[in-house]
Every structure is written in C-alpha cells, then in structure tokens.
Design a protein around this motif. Structure first.
Motif, mmCIF file in Angstrom:
data_model
loop_
_atom_site.group_PDB
_atom_site.id
_atom_site.type_symbol
_atom_site.label_atom_id
_atom_site.label_comp_id
_atom_site.label_asym_id
_atom_site.label_seq_id
_atom_site.Cartn_x
_atom_site.Cartn_y
_atom_site.Cartn_z
ATOM 1 N N ALA A 7 70.341 -54.219 15.123
ATOM 2 C CA ALA A 7 70.841 -55.526 14.697
ATOM 3 C C ALA A 7 70.926 -55.633 13.177
ATOM 4 N N GLN A 8 70.218 -54.760 12.453
ATOM 5 C CA GLN A 8 70.206 -54.824 10.992
ATOM 6 C C GLN A 8 71.241 -53.917 10.358
ATOM 7 N N THR A 9 71.956 -53.159 11.151
ATOM 8 C CA THR A 9 72.991 -52.263 10.643
ATOM 9 C C THR A 9 74.367 -52.900 10.813
ATOM 10 N N ILE A 10 75.279 -52.529 9.954
ATOM 11 C CA ILE A 10 76.640 -53.076 10.012
ATOM 12 C C ILE A 10 77.333 -52.520 11.249
ATOM 13 N N GLY A 11 77.813 -53.426 12.088
ATOM 14 C CA GLY A 11 78.488 -53.014 13.313
ATOM 15 C C GLY A 11 77.545 -52.576 14.414
ATOM 16 N N GLY A 12 76.244 -52.789 14.218
ATOM 17 C CA GLY A 12 75.273 -52.401 15.233
ATOM 18 C C GLY A 12 75.292 -53.331 16.433
ATOM 19 N N ASP A 13 74.925 -52.804 17.567
ATOM 20 C CA ASP A 13 74.903 -53.574 18.814
ATOM 21 C C ASP A 13 73.601 -54.359 18.896
ATOM 22 N N VAL A 14 73.718 -55.681 18.986
ATOM 23 C CA VAL A 14 72.538 -56.543 19.064
ATOM 24 C C VAL A 14 72.121 -56.632 20.528
ATOM 25 N N ILE A 15 70.992 -56.061 20.853
ATOM 26 C CA ILE A 15 70.523 -56.011 22.248
ATOM 27 C C ILE A 15 69.046 -56.412 22.305
ATOM 28 N N PHE A 16 68.759 -57.580 21.758
ATOM 29 C CA PHE A 16 67.381 -58.048 21.784
ATOM 30 C C PHE A 16 66.886 -58.245 23.211
ATOM 31 N N ASN A 17 67.776 -58.630 24.120
ATOM 32 C CA ASN A 17 67.348 -58.817 25.505
ATOM 33 C C ASN A 17 66.897 -57.506 26.138
ATOM 34 N N LEU A 18 67.539 -56.390 25.778
ATOM 35 C CA LEU A 18 67.124 -55.094 26.311
ATOM 36 C C LEU A 18 65.835 -54.604 25.643
ATOM 37 N N VAL A 19 65.663 -54.940 24.372
ATOM 38 C CA VAL A 19 64.417 -54.575 23.695
ATOM 39 C C VAL A 19 63.234 -55.279 24.339
ATOM 40 N N ILE A 20 63.390 -56.562 24.636
ATOM 41 C CA ILE A 20 62.307 -57.326 25.262
ATOM 42 C C ILE A 20 62.046 -56.828 26.677
ATOM 43 N N THR A 21 63.108 -56.567 27.424
ATOM 44 C CA THR A 21 62.929 -56.064 28.787
ATOM 45 C C THR A 21 62.281 -54.684 28.776
ATOM 46 N N GLY A 22 62.705 -53.830 27.846
ATOM 47 C CA GLY A 22 62.078 -52.522 27.729
ATOM 48 C C GLY A 22 60.614 -52.608 27.349
ATOM 49 N N SER A 23 60.254 -53.575 26.500
ATOM 50 C CA SER A 23 58.850 -53.772 26.144
ATOM 51 C C SER A 23 58.030 -54.203 27.353
ATOM 52 N N LEU A 24 58.624 -55.057 28.199
ATOM 53 C CA LEU A 24 57.920 -55.471 29.415
ATOM 54 C C LEU A 24 57.717 -54.291 30.355
ATOM 55 N N LEU A 25 58.747 -53.468 30.504
ATOM 56 C CA LEU A 25 58.609 -52.287 31.365
ATOM 57 C C LEU A 25 57.608 -51.289 30.790
ATOM 58 N N THR A 26 57.445 -51.286 29.480
ATOM 59 C CA THR A 26 56.533 -50.344 28.847
ATOM 60 C C THR A 26 55.072 -50.657 29.141
ATOM 61 N N ILE A 27 54.726 -51.943 29.230
ATOM 62 C CA ILE A 27 53.319 -52.310 29.435
ATOM 63 C C ILE A 27 52.927 -52.345 30.907
ATOM 64 N N VAL A 28 53.905 -52.306 31.812
ATOM 65 C CA VAL A 28 53.578 -52.358 33.245
ATOM 66 C C VAL A 28 52.704 -51.179 33.673
ATOM 67 N N PRO A 29 53.000 -49.924 33.284
ATOM 68 C CA PRO A 29 52.110 -48.822 33.693
ATOM 69 C C PRO A 29 50.692 -48.957 33.161
ATOM 70 N N LEU A 30 50.526 -49.475 31.952
ATOM 71 C CA LEU A 30 49.184 -49.642 31.404
ATOM 72 C C LEU A 30 48.396 -50.692 32.185
ATOM 73 N N ILE A 31 49.054 -51.804 32.517
ATOM 74 C CA ILE A 31 48.374 -52.833 33.309
ATOM 75 C C ILE A 31 47.986 -52.285 34.675
ATOM 76 N N ALA A 32 48.882 -51.535 35.295
ATOM 77 C CA ALA A 32 48.577 -50.950 36.603
ATOM 78 C C ALA A 32 47.412 -49.973 36.513
ATOM 79 N N ALA A 33 47.357 -49.187 35.449
ATOM 80 C CA ALA A 33 46.258 -48.232 35.285
ATOM 81 C C ALA A 33 44.920 -48.948 35.138
ATOM 82 N N PHE A 34 44.882 -50.024 34.368
ATOM 83 C CA PHE A 34 43.644 -50.777 34.211
ATOM 84 C C PHE A 34 43.201 -51.397 35.528
ATOM 85 N N LEU A 35 44.141 -51.937 36.292
ATOM 86 C CA LEU A 35 43.776 -52.583 37.547
ATOM 87 C C LEU A 35 43.299 -51.573 38.592
ATOM 88 N N LEU A 36 43.908 -50.393 38.615
ATOM 89 C CA LEU A 36 43.539 -49.394 39.618
ATOM 90 C C LEU A 36 42.231 -48.683 39.297
#
Length: 320
Positions: free
Chosen positions: A275-304
């Motif tokens: 988003a900070q580059t000229i002509g860059g693709d702004v995909i904040f929604n994918l960044v947030i969704t990817g961050s959510l998917l990133t923490i799911v394995p850690l939460i599952a590991a702690f619970l198991l």
C-alpha cells in the motif's frame, strides 16, 4: 448457709448463662467470627479482580478486532467501526483470496514456516532436553562455567546477535537459504536452562541408579526412564521455541531476499508494504485474514497440549 452460697454460684456462671436464665438471650450481642479462607473459598481482592479484568481486555480486544475485521472487505474496513461487523460478511471470500492471491504464495509461506518450526524449534527442543538432562544429572569439569554461559546467553537479546550471525552466514554462503533461519533457531538458551532446572527436580537420582543396577545403559535409561518424566518440561520448551520460531521476523528479514523462502511474518509484512508503493495493490483485508490464519495453529497447539502443563504443575504435589 444457703443464702450466702447462692450469690457465689450466680457470680461464677458466665454472662451468657446468666442472660439465658433471665430469658434475655435474644438481646445478647453475637460475636462476629472471622471467615475462614479455604482453597474452595479463596480470599477476594477487588484490586486483583480489576487488574485481571484489565489484562483480559488488553489480551482479548485485539483478538476480537482481528476476528471481526477478517469478515470485512477492503471497503468495509474503511467504512465501518473496528469492533463491529460490516453489512457485508466476507470471511470465506477473504480466506479463499488469501490462499489464491499471487499464485498461492501464502501457501508457500505457510509451508516455509512449518519447515522452520519443524527443524528449528524441534531441533532446539531436542538439544535442550539432551543438554538439560546432562547438566542436571552428571558432574564434569567446567559445569559452573557452562552455567554462567547459559545464564549470560539468556540475558542477551536475539536482535543483538542478528548482525554478527548475518556476517558469519554470509561468509559461509548460507544467506538467502532456509539454513540461515533454521540453524540459529536451534540454539535456545532459555529452553536449555528450563530443562536443566526441570530435570533436576523431575528425575530422582535413585531411579536412575536402580535402572543402572538392573543393567540398563545410559541411552536406555534416558529414553525409558528420563524421557517420560520430562514430558511436561519438553512440551513447555517445545511451545516456547515454536512460538519464537513461528513469530520470528527480524532474523528472516536480514537473512532472506527471495520471497519464495519467506515465513508468514515476513510475507504478510510484504503484503502490507504494497500500500506504500506507487501502483501497489492495497489488500489490507487479506493481510488481516492472513494474520488470523497465522495464529490459529498456535492457539490449537496451546489448547491441545495444556494437559501436559497441568500434569507438570501437579507433579510432586502428592507425597507418598
């Protein structure tokens, strides 16, 4: 004689008995007994309750924001409140786009992260078990020096060693390769110290001597006697090293240039920088969704794996 003995008898009786005889027991003040605090009824603390609530809000609110924001489109992120849903629910669409964006590079980053965690965190846990067991149960020259080195290594932050590590790996020609992330992850001074302390208390020396008397060698004693007793500490060290390697950002940042070897942390940061580059693709929604998917394995590991923590806390609490 009877008339003189009556006052003495009355005066020797306790006040409660006198009031009971006079029929005035209802007006007698009752003494307040102090409430006993048992494990089932702990002492209440308003200050501790308030502090716990603040810590809970500090921990939960960012997670709630992340979950809610992952359900929004790019337009919904800009036109809605951060802690409430938008009119369009796009969670599944965001997940699909996250896995397919830029030829599915997110899947490659996920596999890279699993590789770094499997070899780096797994190897660090194994080395911590072996080193902690040896330091706890064997005496050898220089043991005090090793203890001082381990304590000193725990006090040194990893970022202070990043630049010397980069210079060393660049001389060896290992930069921009997975080994530049895996090999430094194998060293966990805190994990070694934790296993050292845990093995000292968890493994009775008499049990090891009994195994040796029965004819077991050192390798068999370690795997059949020591390893089952070290299970709670092993899981604890494994979780610490897994989280440290999974969330590692600075080391891959200076070691890797090829996006195909990025972990999730570095890959999502590159998406966010578009988003900070000229002509860059702004995909904040994918960044947030990817961050959510990133923490799911850690939460599952702690619970198991939390049952191993509970067994470790209860170990030694019952004396036979």
């Amino acid at each position: 004689m009877s008339s003189t003995s009556s006052p003495v008898t009355t005066a020797s009786q306790p006040p409660s008995a006198q009031s009971g005889q006079s029929g005035g027991s209802k007006n007698t003040p009752r003494l307040r007994t102090r409430r006993k605090h048992t494990p089932g009824r702990p002492k209440r603390s308003v200050l501790l309750t308030v502090l716990t609530g603040l810590i809970m809000l500090y921990t939960v609110v960012p997670l709630v924001w992340l979950v809610i924001s992952a359900t929004k489109t790019q337009e919904g992120l800009a036109n809605s409140s951060g802690l409430w849903f938008s009119h369009d629910f796009a969670l599944w669409d965001n997940i699909s786009k996250t896995f397919t964006y830029h030829d599915g590079i997110f899947v490659r980053w996920l596999l890279n992260t699993l590789l770094y965690v499997g070899l780096g965190a797994g190897g660090a846990t194994l080395l911590a078990i072996l080193g902690g067991y040896a330091l706890a149960k064997f005496n050898f020259p220089g043991k005090r020096a090793v203890f001082a080195v381990v304590i000193g290594a725990v006090a040194v932050p990893g970022t202070a060693l990043a630049v010397p590590t980069f210079l060393m790996f660049s001389k060896m020609g290992l930069t921009d390769t997975p080994w530049a992330v895996i090999i430094p992850s194998l060293v966990s001074p805190f994990g070694l110290y934790l296993m050292w302390v845990f093995a000292t208390e968890a493994i009775p020396t008499e049990l090891m001597e009994a195994a040796r008397i029965d004819g077991a060698g050192e390798i068999r004693t370690f795997f059949q006697v020591a390893m089952p007793l070290l299970a709670p500490g092993t899981v604890t060290v494994l979780l610490f090293t897994t989280v440290a390697t999974w969330n590692n950002y600075f080391l891959p940042l200076i070691m890797l240039k090829d996006p195909n070897w990025y972990p999730l942390t570095l890959g999502l940061d590159s998406w966010n920088s578009q988003a900070q580059t000229i002509g860059g693709d702004v995909i904040f929604n994918l960044v947030i969704t990817g961050s959510l998917l990133t923490i799911v394995p850690l939460i599952a590991a702690f619970l198991l794996l939390q049952k191993y923590w509970q067994s470790g806390l209860a170990a030694g609490s019952v004396k036979e």
